[in-house]
Design a protein around this motif. Structure first.
Motif, PDB file in Angstrom:
ATOM      1  N   ILE A  94      20.741  20.710 -29.679  1.00 39.55           N
ATOM      2  CA  ILE A  94      20.152  20.500 -28.299  1.00 39.55           C
ATOM      3  C   ILE A  94      20.419  21.638 -27.645  1.00 39.55           C
ATOM      4  O   ILE A  94      19.277  22.249 -26.889  1.00 39.55           O
ATOM      5  N   VAL A  95      21.475  22.488 -27.872  1.00 46.04           N
ATOM      6  CA  VAL A  95      21.748  23.879 -27.202  1.00 46.04           C
ATOM      7  C   VAL A  95      20.587  24.611 -27.531  1.00 46.04           C
ATOM      8  O   VAL A  95      19.933  25.616 -26.996  1.00 46.04           O
ATOM      9  N   ARG A  96      20.329  24.945 -28.985  1.00 46.42           N
ATOM     10  CA  ARG A  96      19.271  25.780 -29.835  1.00 46.42           C
ATOM     11  C   ARG A  96      17.824  25.270 -29.111  1.00 46.42           C
ATOM     12  O   ARG A  96      17.061  26.253 -28.872  1.00 46.42           O
ATOM     13  N   GLU A  97      17.815  24.221 -29.111  1.00 42.53           N
ATOM     14  CA  GLU A  97      16.378  23.574 -28.436  1.00 42.53           C
ATOM     15  C   GLU A  97      16.109  24.115 -27.030  1.00 42.53           C
ATOM     16  O   GLU A  97      15.253  24.787 -26.505  1.00 42.53           O
ATOM     17  N   ALA A  98      17.378  24.289 -26.368  1.00 42.90           N
ATOM     18  CA  ALA A  98      17.185  24.502 -24.971  1.00 42.90           C
ATOM     19  C   ALA A  98      16.976  26.000 -24.752  1.00 42.90           C
ATOM     20  O   ALA A  98      15.931  26.529 -23.910  1.00 42.90           O
ATOM     21  N   GLU A 111      35.569  26.885 -26.186  1.00 45.69           N
ATOM     22  CA  GLU A 111      34.813  27.478 -27.457  1.00 45.69           C
ATOM     23  C   GLU A 111      33.681  28.283 -26.689  1.00 45.69           C
ATOM     24  O   GLU A 111      32.785  27.707 -25.959  1.00 45.69           O
ATOM     25  N   PHE A 112      33.562  29.663 -26.896  1.00 44.14           N
ATOM     26  CA  PHE A 112      32.533  30.551 -26.273  1.00 44.14           C
ATOM     27  C   PHE A 112      31.407  30.578 -27.073  1.00 44.14           C
ATOM     28  O   PHE A 112      31.305  31.032 -28.022  1.00 44.14           O
ATOM     29  N   LEU A 113      30.065  30.132 -26.413  1.00 46.46           N
ATOM     30  CA  LEU A 113      28.885  29.946 -27.225  1.00 46.46           C
ATOM     31  C   LEU A 113      28.406  31.276 -27.091  1.00 46.46           C
ATOM     32  O   LEU A 113      27.525  31.543 -28.012  1.00 46.46           O
ATOM     33  N   ARG A 121      22.225  35.572 -30.556  1.00 50.20           N
ATOM     34  CA  ARG A 121      20.994  36.338 -30.988  1.00 50.20           C
ATOM     35  C   ARG A 121      19.624  35.539 -30.686  1.00 50.20           C
ATOM     36  O   ARG A 121      18.867  36.330 -30.082  1.00 50.20           O
ATOM     37  N   LEU A 122      19.562  34.164 -30.494  1.00 53.29           N
ATOM     38  CA  LEU A 122      18.457  33.450 -30.041  1.00 53.29           C
ATOM     39  C   LEU A 122      18.276  33.610 -28.452  1.00 53.29           C
ATOM     40  O   LEU A 122      17.086  33.904 -28.258  1.00 53.29           O
ATOM     41  N   ALA A 123      19.444  33.703 -27.847  1.00 55.99           N
ATOM     42  CA  ALA A 123      19.441  33.903 -26.251  1.00 55.99           C
ATOM     43  C   ALA A 123      18.728  35.392 -26.154  1.00 55.99           C
ATOM     44  O   ALA A 123      17.919  35.418 -25.174  1.00 55.99           O
ATOM     45  N   ARG A 124      19.177  36.351 -26.855  1.00 53.77           N
ATOM     46  CA  ARG A 124      18.641  37.462 -26.861  1.00 53.77           C
ATOM     47  C   ARG A 124      17.147  37.495 -26.991  1.00 53.77           C
ATOM     48  O   ARG A 124      16.319  38.243 -25.979  1.00 53.77           O
ATOM     49  N   GLU A 125      16.641  37.064 -28.027  1.00 56.55           N
ATOM     50  CA  GLU A 125      15.349  37.007 -28.396  1.00 56.55           C
ATOM     51  C   GLU A 125      14.493  36.368 -27.255  1.00 56.55           C
ATOM     52  O   GLU A 125      13.463  36.551 -26.841  1.00 56.55           O
ATOM     53  N   LYS A 126      15.074  35.204 -26.846  1.00 56.36           N
ATOM     54  CA  LYS A 126      14.275  34.551 -25.376  1.00 56.36           C
ATOM     55  C   LYS A 126      14.630  35.160 -24.190  1.00 56.36           C
ATOM     56  O   LYS A 126      13.971  34.697 -23.312  1.00 56.36           O
ATOM     57  N   GLY A 127      15.494  36.097 -24.071  1.00 55.44           N
ATOM     58  CA  GLY A 127      15.736  36.712 -22.716  1.00 55.44           C
ATOM     59  C   GLY A 127      16.192  35.666 -21.899  1.00 55.44           C
ATOM     60  O   GLY A 127      16.060  35.772 -20.621  1.00 55.44           O
ATOM     61  N   VAL A 128      17.312  34.827 -22.341  1.00 54.53           N
ATOM     62  CA  VAL A 128      18.077  34.126 -21.364  1.00 54.53           C
ATOM     63  C   VAL A 128      19.480  34.396 -21.487  1.00 54.53           C
ATOM     64  O   VAL A 128      19.848  35.000 -22.633  1.00 54.53           O
ATOM     65  N   GLU A 129      20.317  33.862 -20.609  1.00 53.35           N
ATOM     66  CA  GLU A 129      21.624  33.957 -20.642  1.00 53.35           C
ATOM     67  C   GLU A 129      22.591  32.853 -21.135  1.00 53.35           C
ATOM     68  O   GLU A 129      22.318  31.726 -20.800  1.00 53.35           O
ATOM     69  N   ILE A 130      23.569  33.056 -21.695  1.00 55.57           N
ATOM     70  CA  ILE A 130      24.665  32.032 -22.194  1.00 55.57           C
ATOM     71  C   ILE A 130      25.839  32.720 -21.082  1.00 55.57           C
ATOM     72  O   ILE A 130      26.543  33.521 -21.399  1.00 55.57           O
TER      73      ILE A 130
END
Length: 364
Positions: A94-98, A111-113, A121-130
């Motif tokens: 679900i986190v990946r989907e988000a 646990e640091f996501l 890596r996925l967050a960087r590609e999509k330009g979003v922040e964790i």
């Protein structure tokens, strides 16, 4: 204007592990909460499930369903606090989907996501922040200085007989009620949910190395006092004084030496939440321990009424008041006005201007 956020609490919203979601549904200044994801409760109102008070926040069966109704949502918040602070395995997809849908992710877990190679890596590609909230405070290295003595506000601390029992909720209600009465009060959060709710002054106590807990706590409370000039500072505890697995609140009571200590109690609980092998000690132990640590008796008892009927609540309340001779209040049913009334009676300085601690109260 606060950005829209969805809360992920799949399978856990109606449990004590969903306490982060609960806090955000009740109050959030940092984010505009528009939905909760928990397929086991889909279609219901999150507030109604929580405490019988509809809040216009719908529970959805899936992220996809929630995004169909809230395409402007910018964040997915992990709304659970699990044992050990790990992400439940079935949450990962679900986190990946988000992230793939362009949502940032906010987590208060241990646990640091953001350290997860695939998710980062996925967050960087999509330009979003964790955002890992505990990571913000993980490397705070502030040692005790003694400047807590400069804090001349009335100190109020809410502790509990168990973890996940409602300490933060009661503390926020007290701060709100005091401010509504014209008594300037500042809330100082001590956990990740308070940060998510938008509290201005926060430390995440269980992210700080033990040697620095008193110093970080002192600095946060001192800064809140210097910046806000409140008459009252309200601080929720963490865990429970006598909890064998989640011990907490000792540092807060011992350092702050509050004039007002509120004890939040769930009478129907016989064992510590999630740890049936450990019975909850008698209430008398908590009352004695608070007085030993603060040199003052518990100011009031507040009740978490889970698993109690209305008649049982009334009976317990009457019995405890008769036995201990202090006010017993049910905050979610009657508010905390009675406690504030007593504070104004006991500390009349609050009615006429800035609170000044006595010399005996200043030796924290």
């Amino acid at each position: 204007m606060a950005e829209e956020a969805l809360i992920l609490a799949e399978g856990l919203y109606a449990t004590t592990d969903g306490k982060t979601a609960h806090g955000l549904v009740r109050k959030s200044l940092r984010y505009k909460i528009v939905g909760v994801i928990d397929s086991t409760l889909a279609g219901r109102d999150a507030g109604e499930v929580l405490d019988g008070k509809p809040r216009g926040i719908k529970i959805y069966a899936s992220l996809r369903e929630a995004l169909r109704e809230h395409p402007e949502a910018k964040w997915l918040i992990i709304g659970v606090a699990t044992p050990g602070g790990v992400l439940p395995p079935h949450y990962r997809e679900i986190v990946r989907e988000a992230i793939q849908s362009g949502l940032g992710v906010v987590s208060g877990l241990h646990e640091f996501l953001s350290d997860d190679p695939e998710l980062s890596r996925l967050a960087r590609e999509k330009g979003v922040e964790i955002v890992d909230v505990r990571k913000i405070y993980y490397n705070m290295r502030i040692f005790y200085t003694g400047r807590i003595r400069e804090v001349r506000a009335l100190r109020t601390v809410v502790i509990g007989t168990d973890s996940a029992v409602g300490k933060r909720t009661v503390a926020l209600m007290l701060a709100d009620e005091l401010n509504a009465r014209g008594v300037k009060a500042t809330f100082v959060g001590t956990g990740q949910t308070a940060w998510m709710q938008g509290a201005k002054h926060v430390l995440v106590l269980d992210s700080v190395i033990n040697d620095f807990v008193p110093g970080v706590l002192e600095y946060t409370v001192w800064r809140a006092y210097v910046e806000e000039k409140p008459q009252v500072i309200v601080v929720p505890g963490q865990g429970s004084l006598l909890h064998p697995v989640f011990p907490g609140s000792y540092e807060i009571l011992n350092l702050l030496k509050p004039e007002v200590t509120i004890l939040q109690h769930a009478p129907a609980r016989r064992t510590f939440d999630g740890f049936p092998e450990y019975p909850i000690p008698p209430l008398e132990k908590y009352l004695k321990l608070v007085e030993l640590l603060t040199d003052r008796p518990v100011f009031a008892i507040t009740l978490n009424t889970e698993n109690l009927s209305r008649d049982e609540v009334a009976s317990v309340k009457e019995e405890l008041e008769r036995e201990y001779g202090i006010p017993v209040v049910v905050p979610l049913e009657e508010g905390v006005g009675r406690i504030v009334d007593l504070m104004l009676e006991r500390f009349p300085q609050l009615r006429v201007g800035a609170w000044a601690r006595t010399s005996s109260a200043s030796t924290a």
